[in-house]
Design a protein around this motif. Structure first.
Motif, mmCIF file in Angstrom:
data_model
loop_
_atom_site.group_PDB
_atom_site.id
_atom_site.type_symbol
_atom_site.label_atom_id
_atom_site.label_comp_id
_atom_site.label_asym_id
_atom_site.label_seq_id
_atom_site.Cartn_x
_atom_site.Cartn_y
_atom_site.Cartn_z
ATOM 1 N N ARG A 1 -26.356 -36.098 -45.424
ATOM 2 C CA ARG A 1 -26.710 -34.860 -44.722
ATOM 3 C C ARG A 1 -25.777 -34.552 -43.558
ATOM 4 O O ARG A 1 -25.269 -33.445 -43.431
ATOM 5 C CB ARG A 1 -28.157 -34.912 -44.213
ATOM 6 C CG ARG A 1 -28.603 -33.567 -43.653
ATOM 7 C CD ARG A 1 -29.893 -33.655 -42.869
ATOM 8 N NE ARG A 1 -30.948 -34.342 -43.595
ATOM 9 C CZ ARG A 1 -32.179 -34.492 -43.137
ATOM 10 N NH1 ARG A 1 -32.497 -34.004 -41.945
ATOM 11 N NH2 ARG A 1 -33.087 -35.141 -43.826
ATOM 12 N N THR B 1 -36.968 -32.431 -44.601
ATOM 13 C CA THR B 1 -37.821 -32.780 -43.460
ATOM 14 C C THR B 1 -38.763 -33.934 -43.752
ATOM 15 O O THR B 1 -39.493 -34.362 -42.852
ATOM 16 C CB THR B 1 -38.660 -31.564 -43.017
ATOM 17 O OG1 THR B 1 -39.501 -31.144 -44.098
ATOM 18 C CG2 THR B 1 -37.754 -30.418 -42.575
ATOM 19 N N GLN C 1 -35.288 -38.023 -43.751
ATOM 20 C CA GLN C 1 -34.642 -37.982 -42.435
ATOM 21 C C GLN C 1 -34.117 -39.370 -42.052
ATOM 22 O O GLN C 1 -33.033 -39.494 -41.471
ATOM 23 C CB GLN C 1 -35.639 -37.486 -41.392
ATOM 24 C CG GLN C 1 -36.004 -36.017 -41.549
ATOM 25 C CD GLN C 1 -37.001 -35.543 -40.504
ATOM 26 O OE1 GLN C 1 -37.927 -36.258 -40.142
ATOM 27 N NE2 GLN C 1 -36.813 -34.321 -40.014
#
Length: 310
Positions: free
Chosen positions: A208, A266, A271
């Motif tokens: 990410r 999320t 994460q």
């Protein structure tokens, strides 16, 4: 001032510290294997957290399915250009692209559905794989390659299956052998790596917080589902040096998680993957100086260049 040995240990220590911190924050049951090369080129474990636990791999298992199909190609029983019709009654929902077509009947190549299966985790592509490599044959191929627990789960239809089980250690082994071109023929390993390293793939987790150039150095496969324990969020892959030497493998399987039906960036475990991924990349070891280019095969991705049509 740190010694060379202390400097070499700092990277693995940082990775392990962040892994433990994120695992504690997220909760659930984690089963993980992370390893990186040392100065001699040997793999050294960084995290071995219940690494031999047999767990449902969900879409991470698509790496094993693709391996079995490519093994048949290596033996001359198929080609990447072999075509099958995309039948309407084979279409599955969930992740992927084929269910979005609305009309079906195309003839597509093995290369087409393997790319869809690994790049966007297409579920229909798994059924297409089953048409060229039935469940029992896939398991025989995986067993012949030395995998004990990495298996698909057969059903009544011999050409269909559930994605089955693996362990973090076996997935690490599959990834490392893929990166070192010992799992399949070198050109077959390159084909699978070219898909899993491509920048249009999965970005919510490990890759990410990375630039496009950094993402090209990470081959990854994500898996998500749920069972009686709760939610599962998995990710496994390989990180390379800028000139294509494999440096680090990760296989993180987390189950018994909360936040059901959140398959996006999320989700707390996803994460966590992003933070662990950035830490792993920032602490990659140097490519071993003693490793000649001819000794460890290297893979460089085709550079990405935007195209506006024409």
């Amino acid at each position: 001032m740190s010694t060379p040995a202390q400097a070499a240990a700092a990277g693995p220590a940082s990775i392990k510290k962040v892994y433990e911190k994120e695992k504690a924050k997220v909760g659930g049951l984690w089963h993980t294997h992370i390893a990186a090369v040392d100065a001699t080129g040997a793999l050294k474990p960084i995290v071995e957290d219940d690494a031999d636990h047999v767990t449902y791999g969900y879409s991470v298992q698509k790496l094993a399915v693709a391996t079995a199909v490519m093994d048949k190609i290596d033996r001359g029983l198929l080609t990447l250009g072999t075509k099958l019709d995309l039948q309407a009654d084979i279409i599955l929902g969930g992740s992927g692209i084929y269910h979005l077509h609305r009309v079906w009947g195309d003839e597509i190549t093995v290369a087409n559905f393997l790319t869809a299966m690994l790049l966007v985790s297409d579920n229909t592509a798994v059924r297409m794989c089953g048409r060229v490599a039935p469940a029992l044959e896939i398991n025989e191929i995986l067993a012949a390659k030395g995998f004990v627990h990495t298996r698909v789960e057969p059903v009544a239809n011999p050409n269909r299956f559930f994605l089955g089980t693996t362990t973090p250690r076996e997935m690490h082994d599959l990834l490392w052998r893929l990166a070192t071109k010992t799992l399949l023929k070198p050109e077959s390993c390159d084909f699978l790596l070219s898909i899993t390293r491509w920048i249009n793939g999965y970005h919510d987790g490990v890759r990410r917080v990375m630039s496009s150039k950094e993402r090209e150095r990470v081959a990854t496969k994500y898996g998500a589902d749920f069972n009686d324990l709760g939610e599962s969020r998995h990710e496994a892959g390989i990180m390379f040096s800028a000139d294509g030497a494999p440096l680090l493998t990760y296989a993180m399987f987390a189950e018994g998680l909360g936040d059901p039906e959140n398959y996006g960036a999320t989700h707390p475990a996803v994460q966590a993957h992003a933070k662990i991924g950035r830490t792993m990349f920032d602490n990659l070891p140097a490519a071993p100086a003693t490793t000649a280019r001819t000794a460890v095969p290297r893979t460089l991705p085709k550079p990405f260049h935007p195209v506006s049509g024409g």
